[in-house]
Write a protein that holds these residues in place. Structure first.
Motif, short mmCIF file in Angstrom:
data_model
loop_
_atom_site.label_atom_id
_atom_site.label_comp_id
_atom_site.label_asym_id
_atom_site.label_seq_id
_atom_site.Cartn_x
_atom_site.Cartn_y
_atom_site.Cartn_z
N LEU A 27 46.14 38.18 30.52
CA LEU A 27 45.88 39.44 29.82
C LEU A 27 44.38 39.64 29.61
O LEU A 27 43.87 40.76 29.78
N CYS A 28 43.67 38.57 29.26
CA CYS A 28 42.20 38.64 29.12
C CYS A 28 41.57 39.17 30.41
O CYS A 28 40.67 40.02 30.38
N CYS A 29 42.01 38.64 31.53
CA CYS A 29 41.44 39.02 32.82
C CYS A 29 41.74 40.49 33.15
O CYS A 29 40.86 41.20 33.66
N LEU A 30 42.95 40.93 32.84
CA LEU A 30 43.31 42.33 33.08
C LEU A 30 42.43 43.28 32.26
O LEU A 30 41.91 44.28 32.78
N ILE A 31 42.27 42.97 30.98
CA ILE A 31 41.45 43.82 30.10
C ILE A 31 39.99 43.80 30.55
O ILE A 31 39.33 44.84 30.57
N ALA A 32 39.48 42.63 30.95
CA ALA A 32 38.09 42.51 31.39
C ALA A 32 37.84 43.34 32.64
O ALA A 32 36.78 43.97 32.78
N LYS A 33 38.80 43.35 33.56
CA LYS A 33 38.63 44.12 34.80
C LYS A 33 38.60 45.62 34.50
O LYS A 33 37.83 46.38 35.10
N LYS A 34 39.41 46.04 33.55
CA LYS A 34 39.43 47.47 33.18
C LYS A 34 38.18 47.85 32.39
O LYS A 34 37.59 48.91 32.59
N ALA A 35 37.76 46.95 31.48
CA ALA A 35 36.64 47.27 30.58
C ALA A 35 35.29 47.12 31.26
O ALA A 35 34.35 47.86 30.97
N GLY A 36 35.16 46.15 32.17
CA GLY A 36 33.85 45.90 32.74
C GLY A 36 33.80 45.80 34.25
O GLY A 36 32.73 45.68 34.83
N ASN A 37 34.98 45.78 34.87
CA ASN A 37 35.04 45.66 36.34
C ASN A 37 34.33 44.42 36.86
O ASN A 37 33.67 44.44 37.90
N CYS A 38 34.43 43.33 36.10
CA CYS A 38 33.80 42.08 36.54
C CYS A 38 34.81 41.21 37.27
O CYS A 38 36.01 41.45 37.23
N GLN A 39 34.32 40.17 37.96
CA GLN A 39 35.20 39.18 38.58
C GLN A 39 35.87 38.36 37.48
O GLN A 39 35.28 38.13 36.41
N THR A 40 37.10 37.91 37.71
CA THR A 40 37.83 37.17 36.68
C THR A 40 38.48 35.91 37.24
O THR A 40 38.94 35.88 38.38
#
Length: 454
Positions: free
Chosen positions: A81-94
């Motif tokens: 879930l952390c990775c999903l939110i990070a990709k949406k919020a910042g479009n960074c690699q996870t």
């Protein structure tokens, strides 16, 4: 690179240590104030107290400008879930740590569908390392390169070994092992990358690089066992034990697991019908003797308590000297003390995980010449063995190795050319498409150009 680490446990600690030491801008996130404070103070990095699934917390950590988010909390679902939110919020690699055996079967699907750069399972990765050692029990540690075509094998020079008081260059002249290269020697607390005149001695821990076939021939010449173990006695029935038992059974190795939790024993009996599962306390000496400690080819201590694993391994070594013993250590950090104990092979799951992630980070930071394809730490964290893929703009192309201005404390270990492993000589050259293994005491090499003096 700006990197956010969610989770300040053992793996988070190891990652914060290595990634901050390599000059990355690291921020750690955890719900526990004490854990965040400890890491931020120790490694002089930024710390945020809160949940990695909280958008405002990730914003405070700088997710919008982050290059990479690594989720290594104790919960697989939380990490994903952390990775999903990070990709949406910042479009960074996870990168997510996923440990559940049920998820492990679908790891490729999860990675692709969720758009994760990397999914790492520490227990499965540790079990692969252990299985590799049990295949070749005379080695303390085995690090594969070139997709398994080359390996760095670590072993101890025994009292009666032909290598005692032999110079490195004499491996070629006396033993006629031309395709074997000594890359490191550990003597006490010292880590040495030897030249041809270096003399090996009893109790030295030597690492060689060679193809599996050439390594096997070398060990036969120095009269060291090369056959895999016939059976394994595993103490502790956790996730590493499950993954390891599955691999060993597929290799034709008999497996016996001792686990004191009855419910877990019943579960393992269902999952591993070909293994023998014993419900009992693995530190009970009478039980160990009854279950064949004195006849087993190998013992693997995988309990949750590091102290119990260490003491049990020392007990087994005292009872039976010819047994292969592998000890799992999760959190004890007294490396100097541990290294002086007669523990044979030691597996640190947190370092295995950190290696995978650090390799990925260095590949992201790569410039024009070449990616870091593989990374293994040798001699603790004092020496690194890295595999680079040579691309068309690499500054080392088509130049004899003897003419390259290589940094001190660095050795070209082997060249993989279209599946053929070459032990490098002075006249050999690196060509486009080659992969090359570099062994070095220089930390943080990201690109093949970094092996050259400025």
């Amino acid at each position: 690179m700006k990197i956010i680490i969610v989770g300040c446990g053992k793996v988070g600690d190891a990652l914060a240590d290595q990634l901050s030491a390599e000059g990355n801008d690291v921020t750690v996130v955890d719900r526990r104030y004490a854990a965040v404070e400890a890491l931020s103070n120790e490694y002089d990095i930024m710390g945020i107290v809160g949940s990695g699934t909280d958008h405002s917390v990730l914003e405070e950590a700088g997710v919008e400008k982050a290059d990479l988010l690594i989720a290594v909390t104790g919960s697989d679902e939380l990490n994903l879930l952390c990775c999903l939110i990070a990709k949406k919020a910042g479009n960074c690699q996870t990168i997510a740590r996923v440990r559940n055996p049920e998820f492990n079967r679908e790891i490729a699907y999860i990675q692709e569908e969720l758009g994760l750069a990397l999914v790492i399972n520490p227990e499965f990765a540790a079990s692969v390392e252990i299985a590799r050692i049990l295949r070749f029990p005379s080695a303390i540690e085995i690090s594969p390169f070139a997709k398994g075509r080359a390996e760095v094998l670590k072993f101890r020079v025994s009292e009666s070994s032909v290598l005692d008081h032999m110079m490195v260059s004499e491996i070629t002249t006396k033993l006629h092992c031309n395709e074997v290269l000594v890359c490191t020697v550990e003597r006490g607390d010292e880590a040495i990358i030897p030249d041809g005149n270096f003399m090996m001695r009893e109790k030295d821990v030597v690492s060689i690089v060679a193809s599996p076939k050439r390594a096997s021939q070398f060990f036969k010449k120095i009269k060291v066992q090369t056959n895999q173990v016939k059976d394994a006695l595993i103490i502790g029935g956790g996730k590493v034990s499950f993954y390891l038992a599955k691999q060993l059974l597929s290799m034709g190795i008999d497996v016996k697991i001792i686990e004191k939790d009855r419910e877990r024993c019943e579960k393992l009996s269902e999952l591993l019908p070909r293994a023998t599962i014993i419900c009992g306390d693995g530190v009970d000496q009478a039980l160990l003797m009854e279950e064949g400690l004195m006849k087993s080819d190998s013992l693997v201590t995988l309990m949750n308590m590091d102290e119990e694993n260490i003491l049990l391994s020392l007990f087994a070594r005292n009872k039976r000297n010819k047994m292969k013993i592998i000890t799992k250590i999760n959190s004890i950090t007294f490396d100097e003390v541990i290294n002086k104990l007669d523990l044979d092979s030691i597996i640190y799951p947190k370092y295995v995980t950190a290696e995978h992630i650090v390799r990925f980070v260095r590949a992201m930071k790569n410039s024009i010449g070449s990616n870091v394809e593989t990374l293994h730490h040798l001699v603790g964290n004092k020496v690194e063995a890295l595999e680079f893929c040579i691309r068309e703009n690499a500054p080392v192309l088509n130049i004899p190795l003897e003419k390259l201005r290589l940094k001190e404390g660095l050795l070209i270990g082997c060249i993989n050319r279209s599946g053929t492993i070459i032990t490098p000589k002075g006249q050999d050259m690196l060509m486009m498409g080659d992969t090359v293994v570099v062994i070095t005491t220089n930390k943080g090499l990201n690109d093949i150009s970094d092996i050259l003096k400025e």
